[in-house]
Design an enzyme around this catalytic site. Structure first.
Site, PDB file in Angstrom:
ATOM      1  N   HIS A  28     -15.583 -11.939  -1.707  1.00 51.36           N
ATOM      2  CA  HIS A  28     -15.780 -10.206  -2.422  1.00 51.36           C
ATOM      3  C   HIS A  28     -17.285 -10.875  -2.914  1.00 51.36           C
ATOM      4  O   HIS A  28     -17.882  -9.456  -3.091  1.00 51.36           O
ATOM      5  CB  HIS A  28     -14.823  -9.691  -2.259  1.00 51.36           C
ATOM      6  N   GLU A  65       0.762  -1.584  -0.151  1.00 51.47           N
ATOM      7  CA  GLU A  65       0.036   0.040  -0.392  1.00 51.47           C
ATOM      8  C   GLU A  65       0.849   1.569   0.087  1.00 51.47           C
ATOM      9  O   GLU A  65       0.529   2.181  -0.432  1.00 51.47           O
ATOM     10  CB  GLU A  65      -1.092   0.300   0.748  1.00 51.47           C
TER      11      GLU A  65
END
Length: 751
Positions: A689, A599
């Site tokens: 998901h 990230e």
């Protein structure tokens, strides 16, 4: 000067869009009710920005799921399998985002990836050979008209054509250049329609320009924009960049016939240097001076010093990126004023822009003085013992012995697992009952004894179910945990927690990042109690579940008064203590999740190692370097692109690495094979998901695709990620198919 923002949060002050969308998904409300809620949120947000005194207000920064997916629908870049479904436009939209499984068909969701260096995720659009690019959605026009009806002349926002093409996936035999002319024509059709509706300006977001650009990519960008800007249809064009600087194309950008250029002065290391070489007098510089990604107050003196060095004639003050990445407002927090005054969420950042503008005009002297006084005070003291401990670390503290190849043999003997061992990533569904009971305990409505009995019962039920289904390595389910970072932060010194500091992560999912306020140390054992309990209920190995130091740092709002390297090492030492306690308690397998490893990886390759990997990877190794050779260390990584940092991941020296892979067609396996990756791997075999249950034989095919590229002795079988957000029924059905597919694959190997 004038003021503006790149974009605004869209979930709502109290996550109204999330809760309404979830009701829609559950069939509790009709589509019209969801659309009306979205409309009301847009109205509220536009008027809030207007009331704050912001000169230019964006529109079309709202989305029901993701702005890249919105752009795909605008351009008709929608796979034929979804177009052919007998669904409404919104149902097709959500089918691409979440998958669809019902009487009208069975469609997998499109891949999901990290949005540059943030915790936001975007849906990856897919160009097919038969894709016919053209204007296919009215959303951008409807929202502009909606705002105009309220007396607001907004600046529509749209993902730029270059970034869209860079982020997209392409069917084999196709390339971005195949669609270039149609893309340009469609964007010009958008310009024309907006101009007819009365728009004066459009914002084209091109964050891909802050990355390293190859000569071919630079040529593609310039080709697109020279064609696009040949006819702007009467609109002024703002080309907006963020998350870094545009050193590769700055000279080309200022030579283009654009009307405004948005640059990031927070993360752009070279932005001020670039602008100092000159900026055209016929263009407006949108100076991103207020941080759109962190929650600390703006240091006015520092910002003013930067602004004074900018030679541009026309400057608008704006945010470094969209405020999508910060919470809504500090007004709903219950922290002490002495603490709260250091924070600025989205609404407060609007006020900061106005104050900076007023200060530059010679006013707001009291605000400037108060801001200087705030930054002059020492906010927190320093833990000298911790600082000395970090300073005394040597290479030996980061090195695990013996080497992986020897550890692998010792662990195989101790664990005695079959080929293709099955496991899950950690969490099981957190039902309303789980969440309500945890909330009741936190509020003091039930006793600790009653709460512990409830958690123990959840663990017992799921341990029994895992044994019944015949998983090889079990998990306790994490029912005591609200969030994989906040739960740890609550047991560490130096952390603060907001009440309503929600930030959008993907779709309608929000996360509430904790705030690193001071130096971090472990206050007490964190996970040993429930991991030990779970292990006592079964003879099979139960994984101890931890969040790694880099992810804890990256998924927190980090300090700005010390380096993120120092802050991460503080966290690493705390998690190291937890690892050793788990090992001492008899936990044979310990998973240290680094879901967010990539990230904060700089977007430019030249900055990867010195600015990040040279300390992030050792921080992970520090956590597990001193465990016994036969203790097996796992880690897990979430949606991202890992293929270009495979050597760094291997250098983490974990024993097993699982990663989300189902939406990316397992492309990472080719790179693992090419790099001679040593660590055992668990590529996710189905997408968690999505509520969709894998079809019969689907996981079997995925396992065979994995085994075609990775030796069976190196492969674990697991879902993509944790199952906290899924329902019990779909979870159990999917996991039964996972175990059955693994057993079937074992039989084929043995034959």
């Amino acid at each position: 000067m004038a003021t503006s923002i790149v974009g605004f949060p869209r979930l709502g002050e109290f996550r109204e869009l999330k809760f309404t969308t979830e009701k829609y998904f559950r069939g509790e409300i009709e589509e019209a009710a969801l659309v009306e809620t979205a409309k009301e949120l847009r109205r509220k947000h536009w008027n809030l920005v207007k009331k704050a005194g912001i000169s230019e207000i964006p529109s079309n920064d709202f989305s029901h799921y993701d702005n890249v997916l919105d752009t795909a629908f605008l351009l008709n870049v929608v796979p034929k399998a979804v177009q052919d479904l007998d669904l409404t436009d919104l149902e097709r939209y959500f089918a691409l985002a979440r998958g669809y499984q019902g009487e009208k068909g069975d469609v997998r969701a499109l891949p999901m990836k990290k949005w540059f260096n943030t915790n936001y995720h975007y849906i990856v659009p897919k160009f097919e050979k038969e894709t016919k690019v053209g204007l296919a959605s009215q959303k951008i026009f409807e929202e502009f008209t909606e705002a105009k009806a309220q007396g607001l002349l907004t600046r529509p926002v749209l993902i730029g054509p270059f970034t869209f093409l860079q982020l997209a996936d392409y069917e084999e035999g196709t390339a971005a250049t195949d669609y270039l002319d149609d893309i340009v024509t469609t964007y010009q059709a958008v310009f024309e329609r907006l101009a007819e509706l009365g728009a004066e300006k459009i914002q084209l977001d091109e964050p891909s320009l802050v990355k390293d650009l190859s000569p071919e990519e630079k040529t593609l960008f310039l080709t697109i924009y020279k064609k696009l800007l040949a006819d702007k249809k009467g609109l002024a064009i703002l080309l907006q960049t963020y998350f870094g600087d545009v050193r590769d194309v700055y000279a080309d950008l200022i030579a283009l016939p654009i009307d405004g250029l948005g640059l990031d002065f927070v993360e752009g290391k070279k932005t001020l240097d670039l602008v100092s070489t000159g900026f055209p007098s016929d263009k407006v510089l949108y100076a991103g001076i207020v941080n759109g990604k962190n929650i600390w107050r703006n240091d006015y003196a520092n910002s003013l010093a930067i602004l004074e060095k900018i030679p541009a004639d026309k400057v608008y003050l704006t945010t470094s990126c969209s405020l999508l990445h910060v919470p809504f407002t500090t007004a709903n927090e219950e922290l002490e004023e002495e603490i709260l005054q250091h924070f600025a969420f989205a609404v407060e950042k609007l006020a900061e822009l106005r104050e900076l503008d007023t200060i530059l005009a010679g006013g707001a002297t009291d605000s400037l003085a108060a801001n200087k006084a705030l930054f002059a005070r020492e906010r927190v003291g320093k833990n000298t013992d911790l600082a000395n401990r970090i300073a005394s670390l040597t290479n030996q503290d980061y090195t695990r012995l013996p080497a992986f190849s020897e550890r692998e043999k010792l662990q195989a003997e101790r664990l005695n697992l079959p080929d293709l061992p099955t496991t899950t990533i950690g969490s099981f569904p957190q039902t309303a009952e789980v969440r309500d009971t945890r909330l009741a305990f936190r509020k003091g409505n039930i006793s600790a004894q009653a709460y512990d009995a409830f958690v123990a019962k959840q663990i017992d039920d799921w341990i029994h179910w895992q044994e019944e289904v015949d998983f090889d390595v079990l998990v306790h389910g994490e029912f005591e945990r609200n969030d994989m970072v906040e739960y740890f932060g609550q047991n560490l010194s130096g952390y603060l927690f907001s009440k309503n500091g929600w930030v959008q992560s993907y779709g309608m999912r929000g996360v509430k990042p904790p705030i690193i306020w001071g130096d971090v140390t472990r206050l007490q054992p964190i996970t040993v109690k429930w991991s030990s309990y779970a292990q006592s209920r079964t003879n099979k190995p139960v994984k101890g579940m931890l969040t790694g130091p880099v992810t804890i740092l990256n998924w927190s709002f980090s300090r700005e008064d010390i380096s993120i390297k120092e802050s991460t090492l503080q966290i690493a030492l705390a998690i190291k203590e937890e690892v050793l306690d788990l090992e001492a308690a008899g936990i044979k397998i310990i998973q240290i999740d680094e879901a967010a490893l990539r990230e904060k990886l700089p977007l430019r390759r030249s900055d990867w190692y010195e600015d990040y990997l040279d300390w992030a990877i050792p921080a992970f190794r520090l956590v597990h370097a001193t465990v016994a050779p036969d203790t097996q260390i796992h880690t897990h990584m979430c949606y991202s692109e890992f293929t270009d940092i495979i050597p760094a991941i291997d250098n983490m020296d974990a024993d097993v690495i699982s990663f989300e892979a189902s939406r990316s067609n397992l492309v990472i396996l080719d790179e693992l094979q090419a790099q001679n990756f040593q660590t055992q791997v668990g590529p996710g075999v189905y997408d968690i998901h999505s509520p969709r249950v894998p079809a019969e034989g689907e996981i079997d095919q995925t396992i065979q695709a994995i085994l075609a590229k990775v030796p069976s002795r190196k492969v674990w079988i697991n879902p993509d990620c944790g199952l906290k957000t899924r329902g019990i029924k779909e979870t159990r059905e999917s996991l039964v198919r996972l175990v059955e597919a693994a057993k079937s694959a074992r039989q084929k190997i043995q034959q």
